[in-house]
Design an enzyme around this catalytic site. Sequence first.
Site, PDB file in Angstrom:
ATOM      1  CE  LYS A 273      -3.757   2.005   2.828  1.00  0.00           C
ATOM      2  NZ  LYS A 273      -4.579   1.783   4.045  1.00  0.00           N
TER       3      LYS A 273
ATOM      4  CB  SER B  63      -8.098   0.052   5.322  1.00  0.00           C
ATOM      5  OG  SER B  63      -8.802   1.242   5.595  1.00  0.00           O
TER       6      SER B  63
ATOM      7  CB  SER C 138      -7.962   3.172   2.692  1.00  0.00           C
ATOM      8  OG  SER C 138      -7.153   2.558   3.684  1.00  0.00           O
TER       9      SER C 138
END
Length: 802
Positions: A415, A540, A496
């Site tokens: 990420k 997330s 996310s």
Amino acid sequence: MIPTARAWTAHGLRRTIPFRRLEAHSPSASPQHIKSAARIVLRPHITKAQLPTPEQAKVIPTPTTWLWLEPVTRPFRAYGRVQQRRPYMTQFVSALVIYFVGDVVAQKIGTGVDKPSTAVLGTVGERGEEEAEEIGWVQAWAEDRDWHRTGRALFIGGLAAIPGYRWFLWLGNNFNYRSKVLSLTTKVLINQSIFTPLFNTYFFGLHSLLSGSSFSETATRIQNTVPTSVVNSCKIWPAVTAFMFAFVPVQYRNIFGGTIAIGWQAYLSLLNQRAAKKELSAEGDSEMIREPINVSVNIGQRVHEGQRENTGPPTVTAEKLQSIAHSYGVAIPEREQPHYLQLLNGLDATLAQLSTLPIYTDPRLHPDPSTLPRTYTKLGGEPDKNPLNTWSHQTSITSAKPVDERLKGRTVVVKDNVAIAGLPLTGGTFPELLAGKKEFPIPEIDAVVVRRALESGAVVRGGTNCEHFSMSPISFTSATGPVHNAWLKGYTTGGSSSGCAAIVATTQVRTWRKRHNLPLNDADLGEGVDMAIGGDQGGSIRIPASYAGIYGLKPTHGLVPYTGIISLIPMIDHTGPMTANLEDNALLLSVLAGYDGMDPRCTPETPLRRNTLDYSALLTTWKAEKKERGEWTPQAAGRGLRVGIVKESLQVMGLTEEVKAIIQAAAAQFKAVGADVQEISIPMHTLGPSIWTIATRPFMVDIGLENRVTPYPQYPMPEVTPPPFSQSAFDTLNKHNPAVVNMFFNSAFLNEKPDANQVLAKSMTHVQQLRDAYDMALEDFDVLLTPVNPRTRRWSRRLERH
């Protein structure tokens, strides 16, 4: 006897020159000519008018004549004669004496300030007179010396004696103009600008090295001490230098300068001792001292050791103090202001000193040299090369010397809030909001999860897009545009960790289409990878894994170190594996898990790396045992597994019938394979979102959006420096992710409440209560089944225009 003549040489040394040497230079000259030449050439400054008359020679010396000082000057003349015969040896011995006396004076005056007073070890001043007499003053004095420091001083002084002597000879023989003022001024300026900084660098640097400091520590010591010492030297040494060149013969300059140095050092040490005594007196008094301290040296500071002297003007004004007091609704009486100003200025001076230090990076975070140099390609927001907008920056990094081969050849991404040395770090936002400038920060470290993946043979391919400041459960807020679902473009892939989910799903989609003999749609997918490492604070990892149809695990808090990853709040920070199948998920977790020695999120339950479970092997063993018992069948594979369906999770607001039906179908499938499936009630479950919100909102801005470091040892991601919230920031965030703006307002609103701390404290107690409720349920069940997302969703028209 050979006739001789006394002369002043170019070095300023008085020498005795044999006339025979003059004859050798001029064989044709008569003795009379030689004597005349000796008088004219060798003593050109003596004229007939300067010679004493017979009457003057008969005058008895008066108290105003220099002849009365003959007994005092005789040792100096003897020193000069020794200097004439052996100048270098004389200078060397003189330097040793001067440095020894200087060190003794500094330690004597510093006595009682720097050493603890005890019955066994103390200075002569701290010992009683009877004890001193019993063991002898010399022995008492010798025991209290720091002989290592004295040895360092002698070594440094002896090494610099001859070069320093040669320097002042050269300076004395050059820059001699008609104007004495111009000559002295030039010599002083050259000495202060060249010799002083070089000598101070040599002095403090060698002192530090001989004390056992490393080269980096020595460089820091020089940086912290030399500028201040050069400035402080301007207070007295220009005048001393000018006086030496004007009035002191060169053979006496070493003694003269050394004497002044000892006096100056003694003066600074005396100030230091007086300041410390005032501090000790203040500590013993129950009331604050009413007279402000006027000593310009920081209390307890060892000036004679070369540390920084606080002689600058105050940096904190009375207006600033009043402003600070006013923010608390406090009025400071005028008589008290000087004391608080003194304390604030001391704090500011300490801050300034620390600000000069370089950032320290734990060596465990340095990138593996075999992986350097690194290059990258920016792909975020490039639809032709990155059709799903999964990639942020692409690279290819492998270790030449991996520790093991568990991930050999497997491609891994992270990420884009995870640090990869040499690659821009975006956090899903714009550089102006993340670092206060037009370029994204480029970390110099590898996050622990990146380093561990490389050590296990993985190919790290780069960073994937994530949502703006990791604050969105759906995938439309990234600064580079929406991240599309790999299974059907136009649908959300969740957030996310949106790019992580979509890029792993890309590989899964290709595999699925091949298995079903469907045509490949590479142009719509772009490049995929085997594994990803996402982040989870409120779903997330789990939410995008659910939307993308892959496996995402939010590990137990602290199991996988978060070091080198942008934080939201340590209490809820998690990082974990996202993979296309369960076996890969267990394998990647085994690689990532274990204490790193740096992350304060790790707890006593976090295993050391050597004690970390091999989750992949456990899964393989479980399957083998099932097969051995004949239970690895569609009807019995789940036998022995206890599954609890949390009743309250199916009653949340907004849960669609479509999602509820999927949960019921999953429960039915568990039953079909032999698992024991029951409904369980956890009433606290419905309060979970409220507890999470109140426990995190007060800190979300300071820690998550401004990168304020929490007071625990950690790597603080110093390159992440968001600017203060402003109108321009509001305009940008309001357009791309209003949830971030909401965090600013939420945090301010809660923190301004009079009972904010009490409410926060209560929410923390309920955090523990909620954990206890789940732990109690897990005593009876192996798995708790809940929905991850309340609905499936497609882009709205507004999102399509994004």
